[in-house]
Write a protein that holds these residues in place. Structure first.
Motif, PDB file in Angstrom:
ATOM      1  N   ARG A  22      47.969 -11.485  67.271  1.00 43.51           N
ATOM      2  CA  ARG A  22      46.787 -11.123  66.501  1.00 43.51           C
ATOM      3  C   ARG A  22      45.927 -12.364  66.353  1.00 43.51           C
ATOM      4  O   ARG A  22      46.397 -13.382  65.859  1.00 43.51           O
ATOM      5  CB  ARG A  22      47.194 -10.589  65.132  1.00 43.51           C
ATOM      6  N   VAL A  23      44.676 -12.296  66.801  1.00 41.55           N
ATOM      7  CA  VAL A  23      43.776 -13.442  66.761  1.00 41.55           C
ATOM      8  C   VAL A  23      42.491 -13.076  66.036  1.00 41.55           C
ATOM      9  O   VAL A  23      42.092 -11.919  65.982  1.00 41.55           O
ATOM     10  CB  VAL A  23      43.436 -13.966  68.175  1.00 41.55           C
ATOM     11  N   VAL A  24      41.860 -14.101  65.483  1.00 40.54           N
ATOM     12  CA  VAL A  24      40.556 -13.969  64.840  1.00 40.54           C
ATOM     13  C   VAL A  24      39.565 -14.759  65.681  1.00 40.54           C
ATOM     14  O   VAL A  24      39.808 -15.918  66.015  1.00 40.54           O
ATOM     15  CB  VAL A  24      40.594 -14.512  63.395  1.00 40.54           C
ATOM     16  N   LEU A  25      38.439 -14.138  66.029  1.00 36.66           N
ATOM     17  CA  LEU A  25      37.387 -14.803  66.791  1.00 36.66           C
ATOM     18  C   LEU A  25      36.266 -15.213  65.850  1.00 36.66           C
ATOM     19  O   LEU A  25      35.779 -14.409  65.064  1.00 36.66           O
ATOM     20  CB  LEU A  25      36.830 -13.873  67.863  1.00 36.66           C
ATOM     21  N   THR A  26      35.874 -16.482  65.908  1.00 34.01           N
ATOM     22  CA  THR A  26      34.739 -16.941  65.111  1.00 34.01           C
ATOM     23  C   THR A  26      33.775 -17.662  66.026  1.00 34.01           C
ATOM     24  O   THR A  26      34.207 -18.459  66.854  1.00 34.01           O
ATOM     25  CB  THR A  26      35.188 -17.917  64.000  1.00 34.01           C
ATOM     26  N   PRO A  27      32.528 -17.447  65.954  1.00 30.75           N
ATOM     27  CA  PRO A  27      31.833 -16.363  65.260  1.00 30.75           C
ATOM     28  C   PRO A  27      32.092 -15.034  65.956  1.00 30.75           C
ATOM     29  O   PRO A  27      32.677 -14.994  67.027  1.00 30.75           O
ATOM     30  CB  PRO A  27      30.364 -16.764  65.365  1.00 30.75           C
ATOM     31  N   SER A  28      31.627 -13.973  65.342  1.00 31.16           N
ATOM     32  CA  SER A  28      31.888 -12.641  65.909  1.00 31.16           C
ATOM     33  C   SER A  28      31.162 -12.433  67.239  1.00 31.16           C
ATOM     34  O   SER A  28      31.529 -11.564  68.017  1.00 31.16           O
ATOM     35  CB  SER A  28      31.487 -11.555  64.914  1.00 31.16           C
ATOM     36  N   SER A  29      30.158 -13.242  67.525  1.00 27.64           N
ATOM     37  CA  SER A  29      29.425 -13.150  68.795  1.00 27.64           C
ATOM     38  C   SER A  29      30.039 -14.045  69.864  1.00 27.64           C
ATOM     39  O   SER A  29      29.357 -14.469  70.782  1.00 27.64           O
ATOM     40  CB  SER A  29      27.959 -13.518  68.580  1.00 27.64           C
ATOM     41  N   THR A  35      37.027 -10.340  76.880  1.00 26.25           N
ATOM     42  CA  THR A  35      38.225 -10.619  77.662  1.00 26.25           C
ATOM     43  C   THR A  35      39.450 -10.844  76.782  1.00 26.25           C
ATOM     44  O   THR A  35      40.547 -10.421  77.139  1.00 26.25           O
ATOM     45  CB  THR A  35      38.007 -11.850  78.558  1.00 26.25           C
ATOM     46  N   LEU A  36      39.290 -11.481  75.625  1.00 28.91           N
ATOM     47  CA  LEU A  36      40.446 -11.738  74.770  1.00 28.91           C
ATOM     48  C   LEU A  36      40.911 -10.483  74.043  1.00 28.91           C
ATOM     49  O   LEU A  36      42.116 -10.261  73.915  1.00 28.91           O
ATOM     50  CB  LEU A  36      40.130 -12.832  73.753  1.00 28.91           C
ATOM     51  N   CYS A  37      39.982  -9.676  73.571  1.00 32.42           N
ATOM     52  CA  CYS A  37      40.371  -8.470  72.842  1.00 32.42           C
ATOM     53  C   CYS A  37      40.985  -7.420  73.756  1.00 32.42           C
ATOM     54  O   CYS A  37      41.608  -6.474  73.290  1.00 32.42           O
ATOM     55  CB  CYS A  37      39.171  -7.897  72.093  1.00 32.42           C
ATOM     56  N   CYS A  42      42.507  -8.305  68.408  1.00 32.04           N
ATOM     57  CA  CYS A  42      41.490  -9.038  67.638  1.00 32.04           C
ATOM     58  C   CYS A  42      41.364  -8.395  66.267  1.00 32.04           C
ATOM     59  O   CYS A  42      41.185  -7.180  66.153  1.00 32.04           O
ATOM     60  CB  CYS A  42      40.155  -9.006  68.362  1.00 32.04           C
ATOM     61  N   VAL A  43      41.464  -9.200  65.225  1.00 28.70           N
ATOM     62  CA  VAL A  43      41.352  -8.715  63.854  1.00 28.70           C
ATOM     63  C   VAL A  43      40.236  -9.477  63.164  1.00 28.70           C
ATOM     64  O   VAL A  43      39.841 -10.557  63.585  1.00 28.70           O
ATOM     65  CB  VAL A  43      42.689  -8.875  63.089  1.00 28.70           C
ATOM     66  N   LYS A  44      39.733  -8.919  62.082  1.00 31.13           N
ATOM     67  CA  LYS A  44      38.639  -9.559  61.346  1.00 31.13           C
ATOM     68  C   LYS A  44      39.151 -10.518  60.284  1.00 31.13           C
ATOM     69  O   LYS A  44      38.456 -11.403  59.851  1.00 31.13           O
ATOM     70  CB  LYS A  44      37.764  -8.495  60.709  1.00 31.13           C
ATOM     71  N   GLY A  45      40.354 -10.347  59.826  1.00 34.37           N
ATOM     72  CA  GLY A  45      40.915 -11.213  58.800  1.00 34.37           C
ATOM     73  C   GLY A  45      42.360 -10.834  58.568  1.00 34.37           C
ATOM     74  O   GLY A  45      42.990 -10.161  59.376  1.00 34.37           O
ATOM     75  N   GLY A  46      42.911 -11.254  57.451  1.00 33.96           N
ATOM     76  CA  GLY A  46      44.291 -10.928  57.135  1.00 33.96           C
ATOM     77  C   GLY A  46      45.268 -11.798  57.905  1.00 33.96           C
ATOM     78  O   GLY A  46      44.980 -12.932  58.254  1.00 33.96           O
ATOM     79  N   SER A  47      46.442 -11.221  58.157  1.00 34.72           N
ATOM     80  CA  SER A  47      47.469 -12.005  58.864  1.00 34.72           C
ATOM     81  C   SER A  47      47.103 -12.138  60.332  1.00 34.72           C
ATOM     82  O   SER A  47      46.672 -11.192  60.970  1.00 34.72           O
ATOM     83  CB  SER A  47      48.832 -11.334  58.713  1.00 34.72           C
ATOM     84  N   ARG A  48      47.265 -13.336  60.843  1.00 37.34           N
ATOM     85  CA  ARG A  48      46.916 -13.603  62.224  1.00 37.34           C
ATOM     86  C   ARG A  48      47.811 -14.715  62.737  1.00 37.34           C
ATOM     87  O   ARG A  48      48.422 -15.436  61.960  1.00 37.34           O
ATOM     88  CB  ARG A  48      45.468 -14.014  62.375  1.00 37.34           C
TER      89      ARG A  48
END
Length: 131
Positions: A22-29, A35-37, A42-48
């Motif tokens: 589970r990964v978080v991408l910053t920024p959302s753009s 390719t990664l998702c 891909c998650v927006k927050g929480g456990s990663r």
């Protein structure tokens, strides 16, 4: 035949479970989102497990991978093309480096390399001449 089937299942099983990160991408753009998702969750927050960040730097963009425990596993610099975007081949290279950093461990990216400090050593003065 059963042994061959069993061997195939045993060899393919670890690869099936390798894509649960589970990964978080910053920024959302982030240009790596498509390719990664596809291969990671891909998650927006929480456990990663990792954060994949992109930030503009002079002459390009820098991709960094930081694990949940704070360990930085990758710093990769990609140059911008004439349109002000990262080329598709550089995106593929960055994607493969990010995946390798998340799954295997720290990776040497194409980021700025630390330079070694040069120390000049003076020869000691000789008071007595030798032949």
């Amino acid at each position: 035949m059963r042994r061959l089937l069993l061997l195939t299942v045993l060899l393919a099983a670890p690869a099936a479970f390798a894509t649960g990160e589970r990964v978080v991408l910053t920024p959302s753009s982030n240009p790596l989102a498509e390719t990664l998702c596809f291969s990671l969750n891909c998650v927006k927050g929480g456990s990663r497990e990792a954060v994949v960040a992109m930030r503009p730097v002079k002459g390009g963009v820098e991709f960094t991978v930081t694990m949940a425990n704070g360990q930085r596993r990758l710093t990769h610099l990609s140059r911008l093309n004439g349109n002000g975007k990262v080329s598709s081949t550089d995106l593929v290279r960055a994607t493969s480096l990010v995946l390798q950093a998340i799954e295997k461990g720290p990776v040497q990216g194409d980021g700025p390399q630390p330079t070694a400090k040069k120390t000049s050593r003076r020869k000691p003065m000789r008071l007595i001449a030798h032949r």
